[in-house]
Design an enzyme around this catalytic site. Sequence first.
Site, PDB file in Angstrom:
ATOM      1  N   LEU A 180       9.452  -2.629  11.198  1.00  0.00           N
ATOM      2  CA  LEU A 180       8.881  -1.771  10.564  1.00  0.00           C
ATOM      3  C   LEU A 180       7.524  -0.562   9.650  1.00  0.00           C
ATOM      4  O   LEU A 180       6.764  -2.756   9.889  1.00  0.00           O
ATOM      5  CB  LEU A 180       9.351  -1.364   9.448  1.00  0.00           C
ATOM      6  CG  LEU A 180      11.333  -1.364   9.578  1.00  0.00           C
ATOM      7  CD1 LEU A 180      12.253  -1.399   8.378  1.00  0.00           C
ATOM      8  CD2 LEU A 180      11.796  -0.140  10.500  1.00  0.00           C
ATOM      9  N   HIS A 197       9.576  -3.320   3.124  1.00  0.00           N
ATOM     10  CA  HIS A 197       9.084  -3.953   1.819  1.00  0.00           C
ATOM     11  C   HIS A 197      10.260  -3.736   0.328  1.00  0.00           C
ATOM     12  O   HIS A 197      10.451  -5.255  -0.039  1.00  0.00           O
ATOM     13  CB  HIS A 197       8.685  -2.246   0.922  1.00  0.00           C
ATOM     14  CG  HIS A 197       7.019  -2.452   2.242  1.00  0.00           C
ATOM     15  ND1 HIS A 197       6.958  -0.832   2.706  1.00  0.00           N
ATOM     16  CD2 HIS A 197       5.916  -2.538   1.452  1.00  0.00           C
ATOM     17  CE1 HIS A 197       5.676  -0.975   3.034  1.00  0.00           C
ATOM     18  NE2 HIS A 197       4.890  -2.252   2.443  1.00  0.00           N
ATOM     19  N   MET A 200       0.704  -1.207   0.105  1.00  0.00           N
ATOM     20  CA  MET A 200      -0.162  -0.383  -0.112  1.00  0.00           C
ATOM     21  C   MET A 200       0.491   1.134  -0.478  1.00  0.00           C
ATOM     22  O   MET A 200       0.433   1.929   0.550  1.00  0.00           O
ATOM     23  CB  MET A 200      -0.821  -0.199   1.139  1.00  0.00           C
ATOM     24  CG  MET A 200      -1.712  -1.337   1.322  1.00  0.00           C
ATOM     25  SD  MET A 200      -3.328  -1.210   1.916  1.00  0.00           S
ATOM     26  CE  MET A 200      -2.816  -0.806   3.661  1.00  0.00           C
ATOM     27  N   LYS A 229       5.766 -10.034   9.094  1.00  0.00           N
ATOM     28  CA  LYS A 229       5.316  -9.483   9.491  1.00  0.00           C
ATOM     29  C   LYS A 229       3.747  -9.176  10.801  1.00  0.00           C
ATOM     30  O   LYS A 229       2.911  -9.281  10.933  1.00  0.00           O
ATOM     31  CB  LYS A 229       5.181  -8.312   9.622  1.00  0.00           C
ATOM     32  CG  LYS A 229       4.316  -6.608   9.398  1.00  0.00           C
ATOM     33  CD  LYS A 229       4.696  -6.464  10.865  1.00  0.00           C
ATOM     34  CE  LYS A 229       4.256  -5.025  11.838  1.00  0.00           C
ATOM     35  NZ  LYS A 229       2.781  -4.861  11.352  1.00  0.00           N
TER      36      LYS A 229
HETATM   37  P1  PAJ Z   1       1.337  -3.342   3.655  1.00  0.00           P
HETATM   38  O1  PAJ Z   1       1.519  -2.938   4.741  1.00  0.00           O
HETATM   39  O2  PAJ Z   1       2.101  -1.877   3.033  1.00  0.00           O
HETATM   40  O3  PAJ Z   1       2.689  -4.515   3.250  1.00  0.00           O
HETATM   41  C1  PAJ Z   1       2.935  -5.002   2.010  1.00  0.00           C
HETATM   42  C2  PAJ Z   1       3.048  -5.985   2.757  1.00  0.00           C
HETATM   43  O4  PAJ Z   1       4.890  -5.828   3.406  1.00  0.00           O
HETATM   44  C3  PAJ Z   1       2.922  -7.535   3.296  1.00  0.00           C
HETATM   45  O5  PAJ Z   1       2.920  -8.575   2.642  1.00  0.00           O
HETATM   46  C4  PAJ Z   1       3.529  -7.262   4.809  1.00  0.00           C
HETATM   47  O6  PAJ Z   1       3.610  -8.107   5.445  1.00  0.00           O
HETATM   48  C5  PAJ Z   1       4.975  -6.384   4.616  1.00  0.00           C
HETATM   49  N1  PAJ Z   1       5.629  -6.077   5.141  1.00  0.00           N
HETATM   50  C6  PAJ Z   1       5.501  -4.457   5.814  1.00  0.00           C
HETATM   51  N2  PAJ Z   1       6.188  -4.625   7.015  1.00  0.00           N
HETATM   52  C7  PAJ Z   1       7.151  -5.613   7.544  1.00  0.00           C
HETATM   53  C8  PAJ Z   1       8.572  -5.806   7.939  1.00  0.00           C
HETATM   54  N3  PAJ Z   1       8.593  -5.036   9.086  1.00  0.00           N
HETATM   55  N4  PAJ Z   1       9.214  -6.433   7.395  1.00  0.00           N
HETATM   56  C9  PAJ Z   1       8.964  -7.440   6.449  1.00  0.00           C
HETATM   57  N5  PAJ Z   1       7.465  -7.048   5.670  1.00  0.00           N
HETATM   58  C10 PAJ Z   1       6.818  -6.158   5.974  1.00  0.00           C
HETATM   59  O7  PAJ Z   1      -0.199  -5.737   3.964  1.00  0.00           O
HETATM   60  C11 PAJ Z   1      -0.326  -4.843   2.899  1.00  0.00           C
HETATM   61  O8  PAJ Z   1       0.619  -3.820   3.076  1.00  0.00           O
HETATM   62  C12 PAJ Z   1      -1.826  -4.659   2.468  1.00  0.00           C
HETATM   63  O9  PAJ Z   1      -2.888  -5.828   2.978  1.00  0.00           O
HETATM   64  C13 PAJ Z   1      -1.775  -6.096   0.524  1.00  0.00           C
HETATM   65  C14 PAJ Z   1      -1.775  -6.962   0.817  1.00  0.00           C
HETATM   66  C15 PAJ Z   1      -0.790  -4.533  -0.156  1.00  0.00           C
HETATM   67  C16 PAJ Z   1      -3.321  -5.873   0.430  1.00  0.00           C
HETATM   68  O10 PAJ Z   1      -4.221  -4.204   0.043  1.00  0.00           O
END
Ligand code: PAJ
Length: 347
Positions: A184, A37, A30, A149
């Site tokens: 994060l 990410h 998102m 996460k």
């Molecule tokens: P978002 O919160 O942007 O996260 C996108 C992806 O990044 C997700 O798979 C999430 O688990 C991963 N992510 C976030 N923080 C992380 C971290 N600290 N370490 C590793 N991975 C991390 O999750 C979403 O978006 C939405 O629900 C989405 C799947 C895009 C559907 O709209």
Amino acid sequence: MQTILEPRTMQAWADATRARGERIALVPTMGALHEGHVALIAEARRRAKRVVVSIFVNPIQFDRRGDFERYPRTLEDDAALCAAAGVDVIFAPSPRAMYPEGFQTAVEVAALTVPLCGKTRPGHFRGVTTVVTKLFHAVRPHLAVFGEKDWQQLAVVRRMAADLDFGIEIVGVPTVREADGLALSSRNRRLTPDDREAARCVPRALDAAAEMAATGETRPAMIVGRVEMEIAASPRARLEYAEVRDPETLEEVDEVAAPALLGIAVWVGEVRLIDNRLLVPTEAERESAHAARGGSRAGIETGAADGPAGSREAERESARAGRRGPGASEARSAAEPREHWTGPRDR
Ligand code: PAJ
């Protein structure tokens, strides 16, 4: 790197790329991208020639309008980060392109979406599975990468991809954390300096719980009690839930006799943070649970009993399992020892 806005254009790109025999990896996001990410993008690049990052703040997965409106949108910075990370395409559709007038279809996973975040965020996972399905159909990837996460989200997406024969490999990546252990998250940007300080109670609570399990505590209520104490010690923080569950089925567990998932959601000021930790019991606890079950459980413990070669394989498998996250058992044979999970490799 190119930016594509329309699902149809995205599909045309995917078809041409597939026709050249190139593998496509999708990283759904998102936006408001951070190092978590970036870790997902790096994993995608390791596994496929072409990497697509989708950036779409999905309105139908937000249960509170304010949260949707305040969600950070930083497309220019995100594009720079993606270019530096070697992304081929940013897919950034508008809400209208994704949900045109008259849209009325949803994809829903049943039991896995009931506990944890499902209890307090009605409709959230339906919004996630619906948008992920649409992103899959637009990008036509061979594999898609998600973070541990959001452990429940990863489990739910894995289930959906398997149940609906998507033919897309779902890859999990361990949580990336700040130096003080805070995971994060795009939402961290909305923490005031005082709230950021208070948010340290989240990794502190997870650490305390993991330590309890590692030193012989098997009762979920005791572990949850400790989490409640750690969060209560921070006046700016409020615990929404803390639950100990089976890492794959997300069902409740009576005792931590095998690796179990501790999932928590904590409000710090105006911001809701979620995190999790795999609780890994001591060898002694696993052995006594094993004996209590009559010494055998459908070949699950065979790894360690097979002597050095088996143990080594068990260790290698545990490292792989730790990386795979929830639901990975589908790819695991009955002889692969769940008892030997080392837990998420994030800390
Ligand atoms: P978002 O919160 O942007 O996260 C996108 C992806 O990044 C997700 O798979 C999430 O688990 C991963 N992510 C976030 N923080 C992380 C971290 N600290 N370490 C590793 N991975 C991390 O999750 C979403 O978006 C939405 O629900 C989405 C799947 C895009 C559907 O709209």
